[in-house]
Design a protein around this motif. Structure first.
Motif, PDB file in Angstrom:
ATOM      1  N   LEU A  44      -5.654 -15.225 -22.831  1.00 34.72           N
ATOM      2  CA  LEU A  44      -5.209 -13.878 -22.478  1.00 34.72           C
ATOM      3  C   LEU A  44      -4.887 -13.802 -20.988  1.00 34.72           C
ATOM      4  O   LEU A  44      -3.847 -13.260 -20.596  1.00 34.72           O
ATOM      5  CB  LEU A  44      -6.303 -12.861 -22.820  1.00 34.72           C
ATOM      6  N   ASN A  45      -5.752 -14.371 -20.180  1.00 33.12           N
ATOM      7  CA  ASN A  45      -5.501 -14.406 -18.738  1.00 33.12           C
ATOM      8  C   ASN A  45      -4.271 -15.246 -18.424  1.00 33.12           C
ATOM      9  O   ASN A  45      -3.465 -14.890 -17.552  1.00 33.12           O
ATOM     10  CB  ASN A  45      -6.721 -14.976 -18.002  1.00 33.12           C
ATOM     11  N   PHE A  46      -4.132 -16.373 -19.111  1.00 33.80           N
ATOM     12  CA  PHE A  46      -2.961 -17.244 -18.956  1.00 33.80           C
ATOM     13  C   PHE A  46      -1.679 -16.445 -19.200  1.00 33.80           C
ATOM     14  O   PHE A  46      -0.734 -16.491 -18.400  1.00 33.80           O
ATOM     15  CB  PHE A  46      -3.067 -18.400 -19.952  1.00 33.80           C
ATOM     16  N   LEU A  47      -1.656 -15.699 -20.294  1.00 33.63           N
ATOM     17  CA  LEU A  47      -0.469 -14.938 -20.675  1.00 33.63           C
ATOM     18  C   LEU A  47      -0.161 -13.839 -19.657  1.00 33.63           C
ATOM     19  O   LEU A  47       1.004 -13.658 -19.264  1.00 33.63           O
ATOM     20  CB  LEU A  47      -0.673 -14.324 -22.056  1.00 33.63           C
ATOM     21  N   CYS A  48      -1.174 -13.140 -19.203  1.00 32.76           N
ATOM     22  CA  CYS A  48      -0.968 -12.042 -18.251  1.00 32.76           C
ATOM     23  C   CYS A  48      -0.405 -12.549 -16.928  1.00 32.76           C
ATOM     24  O   CYS A  48       0.534 -11.975 -16.370  1.00 32.76           O
ATOM     25  CB  CYS A  48      -2.282 -11.301 -18.010  1.00 32.76           C
ATOM     26  N   VAL A  49      -0.988 -13.630 -16.419  1.00 31.34           N
ATOM     27  CA  VAL A  49      -0.518 -14.199 -15.154  1.00 31.34           C
ATOM     28  C   VAL A  49       0.909 -14.731 -15.304  1.00 31.34           C
ATOM     29  O   VAL A  49       1.760 -14.521 -14.436  1.00 31.34           O
ATOM     30  CB  VAL A  49      -1.459 -15.325 -14.676  1.00 31.34           C
ATOM     31  N   ALA A  50       1.176 -15.403 -16.418  1.00 34.62           N
ATOM     32  CA  ALA A  50       2.505 -15.972 -16.661  1.00 34.62           C
ATOM     33  C   ALA A  50       3.566 -14.881 -16.726  1.00 34.62           C
ATOM     34  O   ALA A  50       4.667 -15.026 -16.172  1.00 34.62           O
ATOM     35  CB  ALA A  50       2.498 -16.795 -17.947  1.00 34.62           C
ATOM     36  N   ILE A  51       3.264 -13.779 -17.390  1.00 31.67           N
ATOM     37  CA  ILE A  51       4.217 -12.676 -17.512  1.00 31.67           C
ATOM     38  C   ILE A  51       4.574 -12.113 -16.129  1.00 31.67           C
ATOM     39  O   ILE A  51       5.745 -11.904 -15.808  1.00 31.67           O
ATOM     40  CB  ILE A  51       3.645 -11.559 -18.414  1.00 31.67           C
ATOM     41  N   GLY A  52       3.530 -11.882 -15.314  1.00 32.62           N
ATOM     42  CA  GLY A  52       3.769 -11.331 -13.981  1.00 32.62           C
ATOM     43  C   GLY A  52       4.617 -12.253 -13.121  1.00 32.62           C
ATOM     44  O   GLY A  52       5.599 -11.828 -12.507  1.00 32.62           O
ATOM     45  N   GLU A  53       4.257 -13.536 -13.086  1.00 32.66           N
ATOM     46  CA  GLU A  53       4.989 -14.502 -12.259  1.00 32.66           C
ATOM     47  C   GLU A  53       6.418 -14.692 -12.748  1.00 32.66           C
ATOM     48  O   GLU A  53       7.359 -14.707 -11.954  1.00 32.66           O
ATOM     49  CB  GLU A  53       4.259 -15.847 -12.266  1.00 32.66           C
ATOM     50  N   ALA A  54       6.581 -14.858 -14.046  1.00 34.12           N
ATOM     51  CA  ALA A  54       7.921 -15.088 -14.596  1.00 34.12           C
ATOM     52  C   ALA A  54       8.821 -13.880 -14.352  1.00 34.12           C
ATOM     53  O   ALA A  54      10.013 -14.035 -14.041  1.00 34.12           O
ATOM     54  CB  ALA A  54       7.827 -15.377 -16.096  1.00 34.12           C
ATOM     55  N   THR A  55       8.276 -12.690 -14.463  1.00 34.62           N
ATOM     56  CA  THR A  55       9.067 -11.483 -14.236  1.00 34.62           C
ATOM     57  C   THR A  55       9.586 -11.419 -12.808  1.00 34.62           C
ATOM     58  O   THR A  55      10.767 -11.122 -12.569  1.00 34.62           O
ATOM     59  CB  THR A  55       8.219 -10.221 -14.536  1.00 34.62           C
ATOM     60  N   VAL A  56       8.720 -11.722 -11.855  1.00 33.64           N
ATOM     61  CA  VAL A  56       9.131 -11.698 -10.446  1.00 33.64           C
ATOM     62  C   VAL A  56      10.197 -12.750 -10.162  1.00 33.64           C
ATOM     63  O   VAL A  56      11.222 -12.464  -9.543  1.00 33.64           O
ATOM     64  CB  VAL A  56       7.911 -11.925  -9.517  1.00 33.64           C
ATOM     65  N   LEU A  57       9.945 -13.984 -10.616  1.00 31.95           N
ATOM     66  CA  LEU A  57      10.875 -15.077 -10.296  1.00 31.95           C
ATOM     67  C   LEU A  57      12.219 -14.909 -10.982  1.00 31.95           C
ATOM     68  O   LEU A  57      13.272 -15.193 -10.393  1.00 31.95           O
ATOM     69  CB  LEU A  57      10.249 -16.426 -10.662  1.00 31.95           C
ATOM     70  N   LEU A  58      12.209 -14.468 -12.245  1.00 27.42           N
ATOM     71  CA  LEU A  58      13.467 -14.349 -12.983  1.00 27.42           C
ATOM     72  C   LEU A  58      14.275 -13.123 -12.557  1.00 27.42           C
ATOM     73  O   LEU A  58      15.478 -13.059 -12.821  1.00 27.42           O
ATOM     74  CB  LEU A  58      13.193 -14.289 -14.488  1.00 27.42           C
ATOM     75  N   SER A  59      13.646 -12.165 -11.903  1.00 29.47           N
ATOM     76  CA  SER A  59      14.364 -10.974 -11.439  1.00 29.47           C
ATOM     77  C   SER A  59      14.629 -11.069  -9.933  1.00 29.47           C
ATOM     78  O   SER A  59      15.744 -11.394  -9.505  1.00 29.47           O
ATOM     79  CB  SER A  59      13.584  -9.700 -11.775  1.00 29.47           C
ATOM     80  N   LEU A  60      13.604 -10.844  -9.136  1.00 31.12           N
ATOM     81  CA  LEU A  60      13.771 -10.868  -7.684  1.00 31.12           C
ATOM     82  C   LEU A  60      14.098 -12.265  -7.163  1.00 31.12           C
ATOM     83  O   LEU A  60      14.885 -12.412  -6.226  1.00 31.12           O
ATOM     84  CB  LEU A  60      12.499 -10.350  -7.008  1.00 31.12           C
ATOM     85  N   GLY A  61      13.488 -13.275  -7.774  1.00 34.18           N
ATOM     86  CA  GLY A  61      13.778 -14.643  -7.358  1.00 34.18           C
ATOM     87  C   GLY A  61      15.239 -14.999  -7.567  1.00 34.18           C
ATOM     88  O   GLY A  61      15.883 -15.585  -6.700  1.00 34.18           O
ATOM     89  N   THR A  62      15.765 -14.636  -8.732  1.00 37.41           N
ATOM     90  CA  THR A  62      17.179 -14.886  -9.025  1.00 37.41           C
ATOM     91  C   THR A  62      18.070 -14.082  -8.087  1.00 37.41           C
ATOM     92  O   THR A  62      19.098 -14.579  -7.601  1.00 37.41           O
ATOM     93  CB  THR A  62      17.500 -14.506 -10.487  1.00 37.41           C
ATOM     94  N   ALA A  63      17.677 -12.838  -7.820  1.00 39.18           N
ATOM     95  CA  ALA A  63      18.453 -11.982  -6.920  1.00 39.18           C
ATOM     96  C   ALA A  63      18.482 -12.530  -5.498  1.00 39.18           C
ATOM     97  O   ALA A  63      19.425 -12.249  -4.744  1.00 39.18           O
ATOM     98  CB  ALA A  63      17.865 -10.569  -6.920  1.00 39.18           C
ATOM     99  N   LEU A  64      17.482 -13.307  -5.124  1.00 39.10           N
ATOM    100  CA  LEU A  64      17.453 -13.934  -3.805  1.00 39.10           C
ATOM    101  C   LEU A  64      18.175 -15.277  -3.804  1.00 39.10           C
ATOM    102  O   LEU A  64      18.836 -15.636  -2.819  1.00 39.10           O
ATOM    103  CB  LEU A  64      15.994 -14.121  -3.381  1.00 39.10           C
TER     104      LEU A  64
END
Length: 202
Positions: free
Chosen positions: A168-188
């Motif tokens: 559960l912790n694995f999934l929560c952390v992965a969701i947060g990180e992937a969301t940032v990188l695939l959105s803001l990371g891509t935008a940068l």
């Protein structure tokens, strides 16, 4: 009155010999000076990246409390991981930045400084090594590496101190990180490429 005297042949040859020696010394030391400049530049880049990471993360926590430290966190500063695609300075810069933030954050868990920094080091190091791996023009694997490394390491730490189950912790952390990188990371990432900023800045 000053009188100009044309140098004789011997003096002229001596001048030429000195100039040639200076040129030879310059050719020998130029790579050393160039390497020194490059090393200084890389240190400066890494230090600036580390400082920016710390400032952005603290600022986010001030403006939106706990948004950068919750189980599903949207840490804006993590978007800076894409800089590892362009310079190795970002690898150690972001690692140090993560360490310093966890060191200065009152709510950090006991192992945050070690676990968070290690996760960042593995993620950004992997991003630098896989910087040329793209699906079309999209560096999908690299963008997901922070989610993978943080999910395993931070997920384990959260389970250790807070509980809830590793996956559960694995999934929560992965969701947060992937969301940032695939959105803001891509935008940068793409503006840096389009404007060739990687060569102008790094």
């Amino acid at each position: 009155m000053l009188e100009y005297r044309k140098p004789n042949k011997r003096q002229f040859e001596t001048i030429l010999s000195k100039n040639k020696t200076m040129e030879e010394m310059g050719a020998v030391f130029a790579p050393i000076f160039s390497a020194m400049n490059k090393k200084t530049r890389n240190l400066t880049h890494g230090a600036l990246i580390a400082a920016l990471y710390v400032v952005l993360t603290h600022l986010q926590n001030m403006l939106v409390p706990e948004s950068a430290t919750m189980m599903i966190q949207f840490r804006v500063s993590e978007a800076m991981c894409v800089l590892a695609f362009f310079t190795p300075s970002a690898v150690w810069g972001l690692t140090v930045g993560c360490f310093l933030f966890n060191l200065s954050f009152a709510g950090a868990l006991p192992l945050d400084m070690l676990v968070g920094s290690l996760a960042t080091l593995l993620a950004t190091g992997g991003m630098y090594l896989t910087r040329k791996w793209r699906f079309g023009s999209f560096p999908l694997l690299g963008l997901l590496l922070p989610a993978i490394s943080n999910a395993f390491l931070v997920g384990w730490e959260l389970d250790l101190y807070i509980g809830g189950g590793f996956w559960l912790n694995f999934l929560c952390v992965a969701i947060g990180e992937a969301t940032v990188l695939l959105s803001l990371g891509t935008a940068l990432y793409y503006p840096i490429l389009r404007r060739d900023l990687q060569n102008k800045i790094f």
